[in-house]
Design an enzyme around this catalytic site. Structure first.
Site, PDB file in Angstrom:
ATOM      1  N   GLY A  96      41.339  48.596  37.275  1.00  0.00           N
ATOM      2  CA  GLY A  96      41.955  47.592  36.424  1.00  0.00           C
ATOM      3  C   GLY A  96      41.219  47.429  35.114  1.00  0.00           C
ATOM      4  N   ASN A  97      41.733  46.564  34.270  1.00  0.00           N
ATOM      5  CA  ASN A  97      41.077  46.291  32.990  1.00  0.00           C
ATOM      6  C   ASN A  97      39.840  45.423  33.156  1.00  0.00           C
ATOM      7  OD1 ASN A  97      42.977  47.476  30.913  1.00  0.00           O
ATOM      8  ND2 ASN A  97      44.397  46.214  32.074  1.00  0.00           N
TER       9      ASN A  97
ATOM     10  N   GLY B  61      53.283  47.784  37.041  1.00  0.00           N
ATOM     11  CA  GLY B  61      51.944  48.305  37.245  1.00  0.00           C
ATOM     12  C   GLY B  61      51.713  48.678  38.699  1.00  0.00           C
TER      13      GLY B  61
ATOM     14  N   ASP C 278      49.129  48.348  40.444  1.00  0.00           N
ATOM     15  CA  ASP C 278      48.408  47.300  41.177  1.00  0.00           C
ATOM     16  C   ASP C 278      49.398  46.270  41.734  1.00  0.00           C
ATOM     17  OD1 ASP C 278      49.048  46.491  38.563  1.00  0.00           O
ATOM     18  OD2 ASP C 278      47.253  45.253  38.347  1.00  0.00           O
ATOM     19  N   ARG C 279      50.446  45.969  40.972  1.00  0.00           N
ATOM     20  CA  ARG C 279      51.458  45.014  41.431  1.00  0.00           C
ATOM     21  C   ARG C 279      52.259  45.597  42.597  1.00  0.00           C
ATOM     22  NH1 ARG C 279      54.695  43.579  36.222  1.00  0.00           N
ATOM     23  NH2 ARG C 279      55.768  42.165  37.651  1.00  0.00           N
TER      24      ARG C 279
ATOM     25  N   THR D 269      43.741  40.246  34.587  1.00  0.00           N
ATOM     26  CA  THR D 269      43.737  40.186  33.125  1.00  0.00           C
ATOM     27  C   THR D 269      44.970  39.423  32.640  1.00  0.00           C
ATOM     28  OG1 THR D 269      42.610  42.330  33.103  1.00  0.00           O
ATOM     29  CG2 THR D 269      43.551  41.563  31.026  1.00  0.00           C
TER      30      THR D 269
END
Length: 248
Positions: free
Chosen positions: A8-9, A103, A105-106, A127
């Site tokens: 991730g960011n 995304g 991750d989602r 984020t």
């Protein structure tokens, strides 16, 4: 063994599991400190396990970092390193939107909660603050709001007289100084944002939902939202692990 990760960011999370999905180790890496030319140093904690790794799967919202990490692990393990969205995840979850607009991750979060005949709203305090809606194993879309920490950092970085604060739970809405006023605005403000978005999702779908919180500051909001919620900070990694079953 199964190596899974979430790039991730704000964080890079790495977890190693046995083939029976028992956790062996996990580590969090700060992306700011990550030197893409010295990955052997960052991942030295995996050295003694490399020959035993059978599957490697990441979810990633930072393509340039994933490309480097993928190449690194493929070289040292001689195994293919996959990105979640490249798998046929439609075998696990029906995606009712364009997959390239969500995304990974989602999607990992959505895969993690899947249960037949149950509906979920997943709120991820990353984020960005994201809301993802899963209805009976169907991913139907979501909402993206500004991230709590990102918004707080942006305010304090742009306003010279506003101090940096560590966000915490509060009861009194009226601040007695600048720090407590900021804390009130962000903590209670985001509470209001979260409650209202949940209410609007329920109104639009006419469904009942289980609400799951994950991500950085999720623990602060567990008991302040006007609905029963579950907290799971390993939600994303668990979704990636579940998706690893698609790798043969």
């Amino acid at each position: 063994m199964i190596l899974v990760g979430d790039i991730g960011n704000t964080d890079i999370k790495i977890s190693l599991y046995s083939n029976y999905k028992k956790l062996i180790l996990k580590k969090r890496i700060n992306p700011i400190l990550l030197n893409l030319n010295k990955l052997n140093l960052h991942f030295s904690f995996l050295k003694k396990y490399l020959k035993s790794i059978d599957k490697i799967l990441f979810c990633s919202v930072v393509p340039n970092k994933f490309i480097k990490i993928k190449k690194y692990f493929e070289q040292i393990t001689n195994k293919k390193c996959y990105e979640l969205k490249k798998l046929k995840i439609e075998k696990l979850i029906k995606i009712k939107v364009k997959k390239n607009q969500v995304g990974s991750d989602r999607l990992a979060n959505a895969i993690s909660v899947l249960e037949p005949n149950k509906n979920f709203i997943i709120i991820d305090f990353g984020t960005a603050t994201t809301f993802d809606i899963v209805i009976n194993k169907n991913y139907i879309g979501g909402v993206i709001a500004p991230g709590v920490q990102l918004s707080l950092d942006n305010l304090t970085n742009r306003a010279s007289l506003i101090p940096k604060i560590n966000l915490k739970k509060i009861k009194n809405v009226i601040g007695k100084n600048t720090s407590s006023a900021i804390n009130s605005g962000f903590y209670l403000g985001y509470n209001g944002l979260i409650d209202n978005i949940i209410k609007l999702i329920i109104k639009q779908t006419r469904k009942k939902f289980m609400i799951v919180l994950t991500g950085g500051l999720s623990h602060l909001f567990k008991n302040s939202i006007n609905r029963k919620v579950k907290l799971d900070k390993d939600l994303t990694i668990n979704g990636v692990l579940k998706a690893s079953d698609l790798i043969k």
